[in-house]
Scaffold this active site. Structure first.
Site, PDB file in Angstrom:
ATOM      1  N   LYS A  16      40.413  21.282  49.436  1.00 14.83           N
ATOM      2  CA  LYS A  16      39.222  21.924  49.998  1.00 14.83           C
ATOM      3  C   LYS A  16      39.401  23.608  49.829  1.00 14.83           C
ATOM      4  CE  LYS A  16      36.468  19.048  52.689  1.00 14.83           C
ATOM      5  NZ  LYS A  16      35.327  18.631  51.796  1.00 14.83           N
ATOM      6  N   TYR A  68      46.271  17.230  57.797  1.00 21.16           N
ATOM      7  CA  TYR A  68      44.842  17.484  56.956  1.00 21.16           C
ATOM      8  C   TYR A  68      45.704  17.534  55.562  1.00 21.16           C
ATOM      9  CZ  TYR A  68      40.307  18.481  55.445  1.00 21.16           C
ATOM     10  OH  TYR A  68      38.963  18.470  55.011  1.00 21.16           O
ATOM     11  N   VAL A  72      31.550   9.427  42.418  1.00 23.78           N
ATOM     12  CA  VAL A  72      31.721  10.561  41.863  1.00 23.78           C
ATOM     13  C   VAL A  72      32.772  10.841  40.827  1.00 23.78           C
ATOM     14  CG1 VAL A  72      30.187  11.928  43.623  1.00 23.78           C
ATOM     15  CG2 VAL A  72      32.757  11.847  43.844  1.00 23.78           C
ATOM     16  N   SER A 104      26.958  10.989  59.437  1.00 26.33           N
ATOM     17  CA  SER A 104      27.400  11.551  58.227  1.00 26.33           C
ATOM     18  C   SER A 104      26.576  13.129  58.389  1.00 26.33           C
ATOM     19  CB  SER A 104      26.950  10.913  56.949  1.00 26.33           C
ATOM     20  OG  SER A 104      27.669   9.738  56.494  1.00 26.33           O
ATOM     21  N   ILE A 105      27.541  14.052  57.953  1.00 25.61           N
ATOM     22  CA  ILE A 105      27.035  15.291  58.093  1.00 25.61           C
ATOM     23  C   ILE A 105      25.754  15.569  56.975  1.00 25.61           C
ATOM     24  CG2 ILE A 105      27.678  17.653  57.347  1.00 25.61           C
ATOM     25  CD1 ILE A 105      30.276  17.093  58.423  1.00 25.61           C
ATOM     26  N   ALA A 128      40.998  11.437  50.528  1.00 25.88           N
ATOM     27  CA  ALA A 128      42.141  11.419  50.154  1.00 25.88           C
ATOM     28  C   ALA A 128      42.661   9.956  50.517  1.00 25.88           C
ATOM     29  CB  ALA A 128      42.776  12.483  50.975  1.00 25.88           C
TER      30      ALA A 128
HETATM   31  P1  NAD Z   1      31.258  10.732  55.938  1.00 25.91           P
HETATM   32  O1  NAD Z   1      32.313   9.532  55.948  1.00 25.91           O
HETATM   33  O2  NAD Z   1      30.039  10.282  56.601  1.00 25.91           O
HETATM   34  O3  NAD Z   1      30.898  11.182  54.434  1.00 25.91           O
HETATM   35  C1  NAD Z   1      31.984  11.307  53.576  1.00 25.91           C
HETATM   36  C2  NAD Z   1      31.281  10.813  52.303  1.00 25.91           C
HETATM   37  O4  NAD Z   1      32.201  10.909  51.041  1.00 25.91           O
HETATM   38  C3  NAD Z   1      30.727   9.101  52.363  1.00 25.91           C
HETATM   39  O5  NAD Z   1      29.351   9.066  52.223  1.00 25.91           O
HETATM   40  C4  NAD Z   1      31.656   8.644  51.405  1.00 25.91           C
HETATM   41  O6  NAD Z   1      30.852   7.310  50.720  1.00 25.91           O
HETATM   42  C5  NAD Z   1      31.647   9.786  50.232  1.00 25.91           C
HETATM   43  N1  NAD Z   1      32.734   9.568  49.144  1.00 25.91           N
HETATM   44  C6  NAD Z   1      33.910   9.452  49.360  1.00 25.91           C
HETATM   45  N2  NAD Z   1      34.442   9.061  48.027  1.00 25.91           N
HETATM   46  C7  NAD Z   1      33.605   9.145  47.330  1.00 25.91           C
HETATM   47  C8  NAD Z   1      33.379   8.680  45.823  1.00 25.91           C
HETATM   48  N3  NAD Z   1      34.615   8.513  45.083  1.00 25.91           N
HETATM   49  N4  NAD Z   1      32.091   8.909  45.177  1.00 25.91           N
HETATM   50  C9  NAD Z   1      31.036   9.069  45.996  1.00 25.91           C
HETATM   51  N5  NAD Z   1      30.995   9.378  47.338  1.00 25.91           N
HETATM   52  C10 NAD Z   1      32.350   9.318  48.026  1.00 25.91           C
HETATM   53  O7  NAD Z   1      31.965  11.791  56.780  1.00 25.91           O
HETATM   54  P2  NAD Z   1      31.682  13.377  56.857  1.00 25.91           P
HETATM   55  O8  NAD Z   1      32.566  13.851  58.069  1.00 25.91           O
HETATM   56  O9  NAD Z   1      30.171  13.583  56.991  1.00 25.91           O
HETATM   57  O10 NAD Z   1      32.172  14.217  55.444  1.00 25.91           O
HETATM   58  C11 NAD Z   1      31.053  14.855  54.684  1.00 25.91           C
HETATM   59  C12 NAD Z   1      31.992  16.132  54.071  1.00 25.91           C
HETATM   60  O11 NAD Z   1      32.025  17.018  55.396  1.00 25.91           O
HETATM   61  C13 NAD Z   1      33.268  15.900  53.540  1.00 25.91           C
HETATM   62  O12 NAD Z   1      33.161  16.933  52.348  1.00 25.91           O
HETATM   63  C14 NAD Z   1      34.261  16.498  54.503  1.00 25.91           C
HETATM   64  O13 NAD Z   1      35.202  16.833  54.244  1.00 25.91           O
HETATM   65  C15 NAD Z   1      33.174  17.501  55.139  1.00 25.91           C
HETATM   66  N6  NAD Z   1      33.629  17.882  56.537  1.00 25.91           N
HETATM   67  C16 NAD Z   1      33.883  16.986  57.472  1.00 25.91           C
HETATM   68  C17 NAD Z   1      34.319  17.485  58.795  1.00 25.91           C
HETATM   69  C18 NAD Z   1      34.489  16.389  59.943  1.00 25.91           C
HETATM   70  O14 NAD Z   1      35.114  16.679  61.001  1.00 25.91           O
HETATM   71  N7  NAD Z   1      33.913  15.149  60.013  1.00 25.91           N
HETATM   72  C19 NAD Z   1      34.596  18.920  58.968  1.00 25.91           C
HETATM   73  C20 NAD Z   1      34.190  19.880  57.985  1.00 25.91           C
HETATM   74  C21 NAD Z   1      33.988  19.252  56.642  1.00 25.91           C
HETATM   75  O1  0WE Z   2      37.474  16.515  55.498  1.00 25.38           O
HETATM   76  C1  0WE Z   2      37.570  15.786  56.555  1.00 25.38           C
HETATM   77  C2  0WE Z   2      38.203  14.335  56.320  1.00 25.38           C
HETATM   78  C3  0WE Z   2      38.154  13.911  54.983  1.00 25.38           C
HETATM   79  C4  0WE Z   2      38.590  12.405  54.679  1.00 25.38           C
HETATM   80  C5  0WE Z   2      38.772  11.297  55.608  1.00 25.38           C
HETATM   81  C6  0WE Z   2      39.385  10.347  55.411  1.00 25.38           C
HETATM   82  C7  0WE Z   2      39.761   9.397  56.408  1.00 25.38           C
HETATM   83  C8  0WE Z   2      39.884   7.736  55.764  1.00 25.38           C
HETATM   84  C9  0WE Z   2      39.273  12.138  53.376  1.00 25.38           C
HETATM   85  N1  0WE Z   2      39.823  11.043  53.346  1.00 25.38           N
HETATM   86  C10 0WE Z   2      40.019  10.353  54.178  1.00 25.38           C
HETATM   87  N2  0WE Z   2      40.849   9.042  53.708  1.00 25.38           N
HETATM   88  C11 0WE Z   2      40.850   7.901  54.457  1.00 25.38           C
HETATM   89  O2  0WE Z   2      41.240   6.837  54.288  1.00 25.38           O
HETATM   90  N3  0WE Z   2      37.491  16.332  57.733  1.00 25.38           N
HETATM   91  C12 0WE Z   2      37.217  17.628  57.663  1.00 25.38           C
HETATM   92  C13 0WE Z   2      37.899  15.507  59.012  1.00 25.38           C
HETATM   93  C14 0WE Z   2      39.230  15.581  59.373  1.00 25.38           C
HETATM   94  O3  0WE Z   2      39.924  14.716  58.705  1.00 25.38           O
HETATM   95  C15 0WE Z   2      41.277  15.215  59.377  1.00 25.38           C
HETATM   96  C16 0WE Z   2      41.163  16.487  60.196  1.00 25.38           C
HETATM   97  C17 0WE Z   2      40.018  16.640  60.121  1.00 25.38           C
HETATM   98  C18 0WE Z   2      39.136  17.627  61.009  1.00 25.38           C
HETATM   99  C19 0WE Z   2      42.550  14.680  59.030  1.00 25.38           C
HETATM  100  C20 0WE Z   2      43.796  15.005  59.830  1.00 25.38           C
HETATM  101  C21 0WE Z   2      43.572  16.236  60.927  1.00 25.38           C
HETATM  102  C22 0WE Z   2      42.329  16.757  60.896  1.00 25.38           C
END
Ligand code: NAD
Ligand code: 0WE
Length: 256
Positions: free
Chosen positions: A163, A156, A66, A19-20, A96
């Protein structure tokens, strides 16, 4: 070094070691902050306890979906009584419904739109409002965003719209909380191989695309998000608020 000595922080969004939120939490901890964590539900409790437990057996770890106001209230009551104050907060939460990230954006349902915005954007406002009374010495709030908020990234979809709402909320919150010396910023991360990215069709190709086209010709490392998170939390960023900082190997500047 130790730019966050004595600071008290709360982290939303650790699901596992990839996780980030965990990368940024480790950086905050390394710089001297004392942290509390929330987890989404029972499914993730053990994971978060194992990770956050490495910061000491008395680390505060609380459940928080949340979308539930009562759970948000309970978290901040507990943080208030255990910490007495809060300096830092990380919002690293997004969701989503899967079907909304697969098909045509045109088919986004009312319910998927609602859920995506509730979890991924409104929640920043809700937790910021709850945190503000505890941020009596000022504070730094950091949220995670992605480039799909400003340009179309196929699939996305509604997350991009959510976002955009998150980034706009960051600006309005920065204006609202500025007089209390509370700063609010977003980090726009390049694609990271986390749980939220797993199972997204073509994600591997997206990583390759960044390697080929970003100015730095590589992807972003978790520690680099940690370092930016630590900077935004530190006094070095004391005059930065309402901004989106790109930690994306430079990808966002490209026109072609
Ligand atoms: P991750 O799955 O590790 O983290 C997502 C978190 O959201 C999880 O801990 C999950 O439990 C939490 N979450 C979802 N629904 C929730 C709810 N109803 N209540 C409380 N928590 C909830 O993935 P990640 O990639 O570390 O994502 C963290 C953030 O970084 C997100 O906002 C994501 O959009 C953003 N982000 C991700 C990427 C990527 O490529 N992975 C890039 C840019 C931004
Ligand atoms: O913010 C995100 C992903 C957030 C996310 C991921 C999931 C997967 C499982 C939100 N909702 C869900 N719901 C699920 O059921 N990112 C920035 C990572 C991401 O997601 C993508 C991307 C990138 C990059 C989806 C489509 C295209 C690119």
């Amino acid at each position: 070094m130790s730019s966050l000595q004595g600071k008290l922080g709360l982290v939303f969004g650790v699901a596992n070691k990839r996780s980030i939120a965990w990368a940024i939490a480790q950086a905050w901890h390394r710089e001297g902050a004392r942290l509390a964590f929330t987890y989404q539900g029972e499914r993730l409790k053990d994971n978060v306890e194992e990770l956050a437990g490495t910061f000491g057996p008395d680390t505060l770890i609380l459940p928080c979906d949340v979308t539930q106001d009562d759970q948000i209230t309970a978290v901040f009551n507990e943080v208030g009584s255990k910490f007495g104050r809060l300096d830092l907060m990380l919002h690293s939460v997004a969701f989503a419904p899967k079907e909304a990230l697969e098909g045509d954006f045109l088919n986004t349902s009312r319910d998927a739109f609602k859920v995506a915005h509730d979890v991924s954007a409104y929640s920043l406002i809700a937790v910021s409002r709850a945190a503000a009374p505890l941020m009596t010495a000022g504070g730094s709030i950091v949220a995670m965003t992605y480039y799909g908020s400003e340009k179309v990234i196929p699939h996305y979809n509604v997350m991009g719209v959510a976002k955009a709402a998150l980034e706009a909320s960051t600006r309005y919150l920065a204006y609202s909380l500025g007089p209390r010396k509370i700063r609010v910023n977003c980090i726009s991360a390049g694609p990271m191989n986390t749980l939220a990215a797993r199972g997204i069709a073509g994600f591997g190709d997206m990583l390759k695309h960044y390697e080929a086209h970003a100015p730095l010709k590589r992807n972003v490392l978790p520690d680099e998000l940690g370092a930016t998170g630590a900077f935004l939390a530190s006094d070095g960023a004391a005059a930065i608020t309402g901004q989106v900082l790109y930690v994306d190997s430079g990808y966002q500047i490209m026109g072609m």
